[in-house]
Design a protein around this motif. Structure first.
Motif, short mmCIF file in Angstrom:
data_model
loop_
_atom_site.label_atom_id
_atom_site.label_comp_id
_atom_site.label_asym_id
_atom_site.label_seq_id
_atom_site.Cartn_x
_atom_site.Cartn_y
_atom_site.Cartn_z
N SER A 17 31.33 29.50 -6.54
CA SER A 17 31.93 30.78 -6.17
C SER A 17 31.19 31.39 -4.98
CB SER A 17 31.96 31.75 -7.35
OG SER A 17 30.65 32.13 -7.71
N ASP A 18 29.86 31.21 -4.94
CA ASP A 18 29.10 31.68 -3.78
C ASP A 18 29.50 30.91 -2.52
OD1 ASP A 18 27.75 33.53 -5.29
OD2 ASP A 18 25.93 32.32 -5.51
N LEU A 19 29.75 29.61 -2.66
CA LEU A 19 30.19 28.80 -1.52
C LEU A 19 31.52 29.31 -0.97
CD1 LEU A 19 29.98 26.25 0.31
CD2 LEU A 19 31.29 25.08 -1.45
N ILE A 20 32.47 29.59 -1.86
CA ILE A 20 33.77 30.09 -1.44
C ILE A 20 33.62 31.45 -0.76
CG2 ILE A 20 36.04 30.86 -2.25
CD1 ILE A 20 35.66 27.83 -2.34
N LYS A 21 32.82 32.33 -1.36
CA LYS A 21 32.61 33.65 -0.79
C LYS A 21 31.96 33.57 0.60
CE LYS A 21 30.33 35.98 -3.67
NZ LYS A 21 29.48 36.80 -4.54
N ASN A 22 30.94 32.73 0.73
CA ASN A 22 30.25 32.60 2.01
C ASN A 22 31.10 31.87 3.05
OD1 ASN A 22 27.96 34.02 1.25
ND2 ASN A 22 27.03 32.20 0.34
N THR A 23 31.93 30.94 2.60
CA THR A 23 32.84 30.25 3.52
C THR A 23 33.82 31.25 4.11
OG1 THR A 23 32.61 28.19 2.30
CG2 THR A 23 34.52 28.39 3.73
N TRP A 24 34.37 32.10 3.25
CA TRP A 24 35.31 33.13 3.72
C TRP A 24 34.61 34.08 4.69
CZ3 TRP A 24 40.14 33.80 4.37
CH2 TRP A 24 40.67 35.07 4.57
N ARG A 25 33.38 34.46 4.36
CA ARG A 25 32.59 35.34 5.24
C ARG A 25 32.34 34.67 6.59
NH1 ARG A 25 26.42 36.44 4.72
NH2 ARG A 25 26.16 38.00 6.31
N LEU A 26 32.00 33.38 6.56
CA LEU A 26 31.76 32.64 7.80
C LEU A 26 33.02 32.59 8.66
CD1 LEU A 26 29.99 30.74 9.59
CD2 LEU A 26 30.86 28.86 8.18
N GLN A 27 34.16 32.32 8.05
CA GLN A 27 35.41 32.24 8.81
C GLN A 27 35.77 33.58 9.42
OE1 GLN A 27 36.79 29.34 9.66
NE2 GLN A 27 35.06 28.53 8.53
N LYS A 28 35.55 34.67 8.68
CA LYS A 28 35.82 36.00 9.24
C LYS A 28 34.88 36.30 10.41
CE LYS A 28 35.51 38.69 5.68
NZ LYS A 28 35.56 39.76 4.68
N LEU A 29 33.63 35.90 10.28
CA LEU A 29 32.65 36.11 11.35
C LEU A 29 33.04 35.32 12.60
CD1 LEU A 29 29.80 37.30 12.13
CD2 LEU A 29 28.89 35.11 11.36
N ILE A 30 33.41 34.06 12.42
CA ILE A 30 33.81 33.23 13.56
C ILE A 30 35.07 33.78 14.21
CG2 ILE A 30 34.67 30.94 14.21
CD1 ILE A 30 32.74 29.79 12.12
N TRP A 31 36.03 34.21 13.40
CA TRP A 31 37.27 34.76 13.94
C TRP A 31 37.00 36.06 14.71
CZ3 TRP A 31 41.90 33.17 15.09
CH2 TRP A 31 42.88 34.11 15.41
N ALA A 32 36.12 36.90 14.18
CA ALA A 32 35.82 38.17 14.84
C ALA A 32 35.09 37.94 16.16
CB ALA A 32 34.97 39.06 13.93
N TYR A 33 34.25 36.93 16.22
CA TYR A 33 33.45 36.70 17.41
C TYR A 33 34.21 35.95 18.50
CZ TYR A 33 29.43 35.67 20.34
OH TYR A 33 28.56 35.58 21.40
N SER A 34 34.99 34.95 18.12
CA SER A 34 35.70 34.17 19.15
C SER A 34 37.09 33.77 18.66
CB SER A 34 34.89 32.94 19.55
OG SER A 34 34.65 32.13 18.42
N PRO A 35 38.01 34.73 18.62
CA PRO A 35 39.35 34.40 18.12
C PRO A 35 40.12 33.44 19.02
CG PRO A 35 39.30 36.65 18.96
CD PRO A 35 37.89 36.14 18.98
N TRP A 36 39.91 33.52 20.34
CA TRP A 36 40.64 32.62 21.24
C TRP A 36 40.18 31.18 21.09
CZ3 TRP A 36 45.02 34.17 22.89
CH2 TRP A 36 45.25 35.52 23.10
N ASN A 37 38.88 30.99 20.95
CA ASN A 37 38.38 29.62 20.75
C ASN A 37 38.87 29.05 19.44
OD1 ASN A 37 36.97 29.46 23.13
ND2 ASN A 37 35.05 30.11 22.26
N LEU A 38 38.80 29.84 18.38
CA LEU A 38 39.27 29.36 17.08
C LEU A 38 40.77 29.12 17.10
CD1 LEU A 38 38.22 28.61 14.31
CD2 LEU A 38 38.68 30.95 13.57
N SER A 39 41.51 29.97 17.80
CA SER A 39 42.96 29.76 17.93
C SER A 39 43.25 28.45 18.65
CB SER A 39 43.62 30.91 18.68
OG SER A 39 43.47 32.11 17.98
#
Length: 185
Positions: A17-39
């Motif tokens: 459950s910690d892995l899922i929570k941190n994975t979601w947090r990581l994806q939100k962080l990456i999306w917030a920082y570089s949405p065009w690259n991730l897109s």
């Protein structure tokens, strides 16, 4: 089942459950920082995952055009089908090249982001904490691999996403052919 086994199962579920929570947090962080690259990465992942399925369909049309051309004696339709098949086979490697380009840019940008986050976190510690050997050991273990485990997790998720796109595109193609083909596959 012993109490020890029950506790280890609970710890395993907690880690998951910690892995899922941190994975979601990581994806939100990456999306917030570089949405065009991730897109860009996600777009080219979808293209690279779906292009082979379209190429298989084009190969079927090429074979149909060859059979029809041999029967009629005219192979002009074969050249068009061959060009479409070749073009679709080129799309997947080109999408992979662009995907790697965006991935490299994303890697460098996130490396800077995570290093700045680490520096800010380290600056927040009191100087006396660095004198504690247990704390210093903990800090060194935490920052030993830097951000590579986070990037490996992100790359793994993108790989899983590409596999899912390929499966969904193949399932859609099988459904388009005949629903019984979908059930067999």
């Amino acid at each position: 089942m012993s109490l020890k086994d029950s506790m280890s199962d609970h710890k395993t579920l907690k880690n998951f459950s910690d892995l899922i929570k941190n994975t979601w947090r990581l994806q939100k962080l990456i999306w917030a920082y570089s949405p065009w690259n991730l897109s860009g990465i996600l777009f080219f992942t979808v293209v690279a995952g779906a292009a082979p399925i379209l190429a298989y369909k084009a190969m079927g049309k090429l074979i149909d055009a060859l059979i029809a051309g041999v029967k009629t004696g005219s192979l002009s339709a074969v050249w068009i089908a061959l060009a479409i098949y070749a073009g679709l086979n080129l799309i997947s490697p080109l999408a992979t090249v662009f995907n790697r380009y965006f991935d490299r840019i994303n890697f460098l940008r996130l490396q800077n982001l995570f290093e700045i986050m680490v520096i800010k976190k380290r600056a927040g510690f009191d100087i006396s904490q660095y004198e504690d050997p247990e704390f210093l050991d903990f800090l060194q273990r935490a920052f030993r691999n830097g951000f590579f485990s986070l990037m490996n997790l992100n790359d793994g998720l993108i790989g899983v996403f590409q596999i899912l796109v390929t499966i969904l595109a193949g399932s859609a193609a099988a459904l388009a052919i005949d629903w019984r083909v979908f059930l067999i596959v």
